[in-house]
Every structure is written in C-alpha cells, then in structure tokens.
Scaffold this active site. Structure first.
Site, PDB file in Angstrom:
ATOM      1  N   THR A 158      -1.464  -5.130  15.107  1.00 47.12           N
ATOM      2  CA  THR A 158      -1.071  -5.612  15.076  1.00 47.12           C
ATOM      3  C   THR A 158      -1.031  -7.139  16.313  1.00 47.12           C
ATOM      4  O   THR A 158      -0.983  -6.897  17.742  1.00 47.12           O
ATOM      5  CB  THR A 158       0.461  -5.104  14.878  1.00 47.12           C
ATOM      6  N   CYS A 183      10.660  -6.534 -16.054  1.00 49.38           N
ATOM      7  CA  CYS A 183      11.788  -5.954 -15.922  1.00 49.38           C
ATOM      8  C   CYS A 183      12.236  -5.690 -16.886  1.00 49.38           C
ATOM      9  O   CYS A 183      12.728  -6.154 -18.328  1.00 49.38           O
ATOM     10  CB  CYS A 183      13.156  -5.976 -15.016  1.00 49.38           C
ATOM     11  N   HIS A 219       7.483  -3.651   4.673  1.00 50.50           N
ATOM     12  CA  HIS A 219       7.686  -5.020   5.492  1.00 50.50           C
ATOM     13  C   HIS A 219       7.333  -5.071   3.673  1.00 50.50           C
ATOM     14  O   HIS A 219       6.932  -5.844   2.754  1.00 50.50           O
ATOM     15  CB  HIS A 219       6.453  -6.108   5.693  1.00 50.50           C
ATOM     16  N   ASP A 276      -0.552  -1.596   2.403  1.00 50.77           N
ATOM     17  CA  ASP A 276      -1.307  -1.234   1.020  1.00 50.77           C
ATOM     18  C   ASP A 276      -0.789   0.685   0.901  1.00 50.77           C
ATOM     19  O   ASP A 276      -1.819   0.676   0.242  1.00 50.77           O
ATOM     20  CB  ASP A 276      -2.291  -1.095   2.032  1.00 50.77           C
TER      21      ASP A 276
END
Ligand code: BJW
Ligand code: ZN
Length: 248
Positions: free
Chosen positions: A194, A154, A126, A111
């Site tokens: 976590t 792209c 990640h 985030d």
C-alpha cells in the site's frame, strides 16, 4: 559496514522471528498485493490514477453526473479482475491465518482475491467490486456477471452503484471499527503493498505502533509510513510474504 542485501536479510530474519512469536497479527493490504495477479494498482507509473482522473470516476459526484461512464470503467476493471487469480502473497496470508491464534486481514482492495485464496473474515474497508448497492433503497447484492448489463437497476427500480468507497465517502462503519480495534490490539502489524496515502486506512499503522505493536512494511518503494515502521522489507509481495512463513 553491512551491505544493502545484508540489511534486507537481517530485516527479514527479524520479521520472521516476530511472525513466529506473534499471537495477534493485523495485516493491511493494498493494491500492490494484487499487482502480481495482473490487477492494476492506482499510483504506480502504470497505475489507474496515472491514466484516469479520480474526480471523474471515484467520487459520488462523478457517479451522479455520469453513471454510465463510471459503470463502463468498473465493467472494464471487473473484466480484468475476473481473469485474475490469487498469487503467492494472497495464499501465504491465508496460510498464516491458520497458524496464528488471531489474524485480522484488513484490505483496501475490492477484488476479492484474499477470499479466493482462503482468507477468512476479510475486512473490505473500501468495499467490493462484485457487490452492487441501490442508490434509492440501499439494498446490497452480489452480481459476478462480466460484463454487467448497464445501467444495473434494483428490484425497486432504483439505480445501482458499485458497493465501493469513493473519495469523500465514509467507510463501512462496523468494518472500519473492527479494523481499528484489530490494529489497536495486535502485537504485530503488517502493511503490504500500500502507498499509505489514503486515509483513514493509512493511519492504522500508526495506531498499531502507538499501541505497542511491532510494525513491518513490505513494498517495492518507500512510503510515508516507512519512516516509523520497525522494519521495511523492499521487494515484491509474492516473493517476500511467503518468506515470512518459512523457518528462520
Ligand atoms: C507493490 C507491488 C508488489 C506495487 N509488491 N508492493 C486525512 C488527510 C488527508 C486526506 C484525508 C484524510 N482523511 C480523509 C481524507 C480524504 C481522502 C484521502 O485519503 N485523500 C488522500 C488521497 C489525500 N479519504 C477519503 O475520502 C476516505 N473517506 C473518509 O476518510 O471518510 C471519513 C471517514 C473516516 C473514518 C471512518 C468513517 C469515515 C475514502 C477513501 C476511499 C478510497 N477509494 C479508492 C477507490 C476504491 C474503489 C475502487 O477500487 O474503485 O480506494 S482510491 C484507491 O486508493 C483505492 C485504494 O484502496 C486506495 C489505496 O490505494 P493503495 O491500495 O495503497 O494502492 P496504490 O496504487 O496507491 O499503492 C500501491 C503500492 O503497492 C505502492 O506503494 C507500490 O509501490 C506497491 N507495489 N507492486 C509490493 N508487487
Ligand atoms: Zn432499491
């Protein structure tokens, strides 16, 4: 016999002392650190994996089968994260980095809230929801638009995917290496928010412990690492992490 709140207080005192004395700290954060910012976690009762199947949304095979469904899900999550602001836990970790000679912040979160709170050199093991990666040429770029126009392409006209790590994929090599070195060399390791079930990230606490570091966990619930860390502090990250910085 000490009551449960007393045990928690003792643990917090001990943790504060370790934080004050540490010269090298590694911190691993997970979705729980952003929960109080309004970002959904994955495995709590209201978590994403209780509403959606990871095999439909967070694997390279799912993206190959149905890129539009995957992108729509990421667009929805981007819109939530776009509205979210760092909370007291993010800010406290940024401040701790200013006070300690070496603090490596390793996050499983995509985030970007740690960076927004002021943390430096964040290891996003990640990936990031704000980055896109071309499935043809591998080019990576940032696009903060919400919603993103689908399907994103792209310059080479290849299909772009979120630059995040899905199940079955390798973690970014250099970022992961740096995280492992930090966990091996720190004198204090903190795991915050976590569930410690996703590998290889979940193995970092054991790496740190084996290398002689003190280990602290902050979580609302027990996790698979609770049994071997030196101290588990049960509570919301936005309340507990700032307390680690106050004078003992
Ligand atoms: C609060 C709170 C509050 C709430 N305050 N706390 C060994 C054994 C078994 C399996 C494997 C293994 N090695 C590899 C695997 C396979 C797999 C895996 O781990 N599977 C297990 C689930 C069984 N791993 C992989 O496939 C990984 N790749 C890999 O290993 O490649 C080989 C390789 C290794 C080393 C180097 C190079 C290559 C990739 C894993 C990718 C995970 N991807 C996701 C999606 C990311 C993109 C996206 O966001 O869309 O990552 S899945 C999801 O889980 C996301 C998260 O980062 C990750 C971890 O979740 P996290 O952050 O812990 O969140 P939750 O929801 O699980 O927990 C929240 C916690 O907070 C809870 O405990 C709450 O109690 C707590 N909490 N509110 C404090 N206010
Ligand atoms: Zn390309």
């Amino acid at each position: 016999m000490a009551s449960l709140p007393d045990v928690m207080e003792l643990c917090l005192e001990k943790a504060r002392d370790w934080v004050q004395k540490a010269s090298s700290i590694a911190v691993l954060t997970g979705a729980g650190v952003s929960a109080e910012s309004g970002v959904p976690t994955f495995r709590d009762a209201a978590g994403l994996w209780n509403q959606f199947r990871p095999e439909d949304l967070a694997t390279p095979e799912a993206f190959a089968r149905n890129p539009k469904t995957v992108w729509e899900w990421y667009n929805w999550r981007r819109s939530i994260i776009d509205q979210a602001r760092p909370n007291a836990a993010h800010f406290a970790l940024a401040e701790l980095q200013q006070r300690v000679s070496r603090l490596t912040l390793i996050t499983q979160n995509v985030d970007g809230l740690h960076q927004e709170a002021g943390s430096q050199r964040v290891l996003e093991i990640h990936g990031s929801i704000w980055r896109l990666r071309c499935t043809e040429c591998g080019r990576v770029w940032i696009d903060r638009s919400v919603p993103l126009k689908l399907l994103p392409k792209c310059a080479c006209s290849g299909l772009a995917r979120p630059d995040v790590v899905w199940f079955g994929e390798s973690l970014p090599h250099d970022v992961w290496q740096t995280a492992e070195v930090a966990a091996s060399n720190c004198d204090l390791f903190l795991a915050v928010g976590t569930s410690a079930v996703v590998y290889p990230a979940a193995g970092l606490a054991k790496t740190a412990k084996r290398s002689g570091a003190k280990t602290i966990e902050i979580n609302l619930e027990p996790t698979p690492i609770s049994g071997f860390v030196d101290c588990t502090i049960k509570g919301p990250a936005a309340e507990i992490v700032p307390k680690l910085l106050t004078a003992a």
